[in-house]
Write an enzyme that holds these catalytic residues in place. Structure first.
Site, PDB file in Angstrom:
ATOM      1  CG  ASP A  50      -1.936   1.117   1.176  1.00  0.00           C
ATOM      2  OD1 ASP A  50      -3.017   0.884   0.599  1.00  0.00           O
ATOM      3  OD2 ASP A  50      -1.660   2.212   1.708  1.00  0.00           O
ATOM      4  CG  ASN A  69      -4.685  11.227  -5.302  1.00  0.00           C
ATOM      5  OD1 ASN A  69      -4.009  11.272  -6.329  1.00  0.00           O
ATOM      6  ND2 ASN A  69      -5.261  10.115  -4.889  1.00  0.00           N
ATOM      7  CG  ASP A  81      -4.524   8.434 -12.142  1.00  0.00           C
ATOM      8  OD1 ASP A  81      -4.814   7.909 -11.045  1.00  0.00           O
ATOM      9  OD2 ASP A  81      -5.364   8.885 -12.932  1.00  0.00           O
ATOM     10  CD  GLU A  86      -4.561   4.203  -1.480  1.00  0.00           C
ATOM     11  OE1 GLU A  86      -4.754   4.641  -0.343  1.00  0.00           O
ATOM     12  OE2 GLU A  86      -5.435   4.248  -2.373  1.00  0.00           O
TER      13      GLU A  86
END
Length: 341
Positions: A217, A225, A234, A259
């Site tokens: 993770d 973000n 992304d 993620e």
């Protein structure tokens, strides 16, 4: 927080507006970002408040517990547009397949009719041979020539149609293979998706081969973000996907959701898998990420991971859940580390 509360009435009016307002209320109550993925999740949930997704959410949020991004990724949910696109593509391929089958049926029927006609011609020619005997060799030769020419013409026609049908069938088979592959591939990173990973786990388990499972993770991904936008997020995910694939050769690396990545180490003992995974972690942490537009540094990007050996006969849910708990332990230990067990 229950689904019933999230779906509470907002007054009379346009049903579409009511659904929109319920979605906003749900996201606000759950403290979820109003991004496309969360909005799509809320739409699916509230569009069918008595469906299986709603029941799963009700169980997770019983007692006022809020959903996390991990919960949403684990529950899985396609956006209405992407789901509709996938259905339309599948429907199109089904229609093509049906047309191809019907085309083969028509072609076979036509060849059967022509074969019957050719048989009648042969019978007529045999009758002519018996009638004329040796007295009309010229007429007999002409009749045989006509029958032979007719046979060749029909054979060539059948070959042409068979060749065309074979080519169309090959093209359709390629499209079906592409669709099957797309259904098991993450469109952003190009990695196998959750479905493909779970199928690979099942296939490996059926062979009775040893394996380890890792769950990775990205640390503080929400901050990326929030600061730089989802387009940058992304690109970070794609970069990490590439690093994992390069660092874990011959192993199945999948994007499991959001993620989160998963790795299936087939035929590797846990110590070897840990060394490989820790090398991947160090490789990602050593990179210096920058915005391509401004060259502004993004700061350190790292991931945490949980790794476990799958016992013989153990289910996917049991082994994956154990790896996930080890991942949480890695997060609590300060992130950017691997915990194995």
């Amino acid at each position: 927080m229950t689904v019933a509360r999230a779906a509470r009435p907002v007054g009379a009016g346009d049903p579409a507006r009511q659904l929109y307002e319920r979605i906003g209320t749900f996201l606000f109550d759950q403290r979820l970002e109003p991004d496309p993925a969360n909005f799509a999740f809320a739409w699916h949930l509230l569009h069918d408040p008595a469906g299986p997704l709603a029941k799963a959410v009700a169980a997770l949020t019983d007692g006022g517990v809020r959903l996390t991004q991990r919960d949403i990724a684990a529950l899985g949910c396609e956006s209405p547009a992407s789901a509709r696109s996938a259905r339309e593509k599948a429907d199109g391929l089904v229609a093509q397949t049906q047309m191809q089958v019907e085309g083969f049926q028509d072609m076979v029927q036509a060849i059967r009719v022509e074969t019957q006609g050719f048989g009648r011609d042969l019978e007529a020619s045999a009758d002519a041979i018996r009638r004329y005997g040796d007295s009309t060799e010229g007429a007999l030769f002409d009749e045989l020539t006509r029958v032979t020419a007719t046979m060749l013409e029909r054979v060539h026609s059948a070959e042409t149609r068979l060749e065309s049908a074979t080519r169309e069938a090959s093209e359709l088979r390629d499209k079906l293979e592409e669709a099957r592959d797309n259904a098991r591939r993450d469109p952003l990173t190009g990695l196998p998706n959750r479905r493909a990973f779970e199928e690979a786990f099942a296939a490996q388990a059926d062979m009775g081969a040893g394996m380890c499972v890792a769950v990775c993770d990205v640390d503080h991904f929400k901050g990326v973000n929030d600061r730089f936008g989802h387009a940058v997020g992304d690109r970070v995910l794609k970069t990490i996907a590439e690093a994992l694939v390069e660092s874990c050769p011959a192993q199945l690396v999948a994007r499991y959701g959001g993620e989160e990545f998963a790795i299936l180490f087939a035929g590797a003992d846990i110590e070897k898998a840990r060394i490989v995974l820790d090398h991947a972690r160090a490789t990602v942490a050593a990179k210096r990420y920058r915005l391509r537009e401004t060259d502004e540094p993004l700061g350190e990007i790292t991931f945490s991971a949980g790794l476990t050996r799958v016992a013989g006969g153990e289910s996917f849910g049991t082994s994956f859940g154990r790896a996930d708990r080890l991942l949480y332990a890695a997060k609590k230990d300060g992130r950017n580390c691997v915990r194995a067990g």
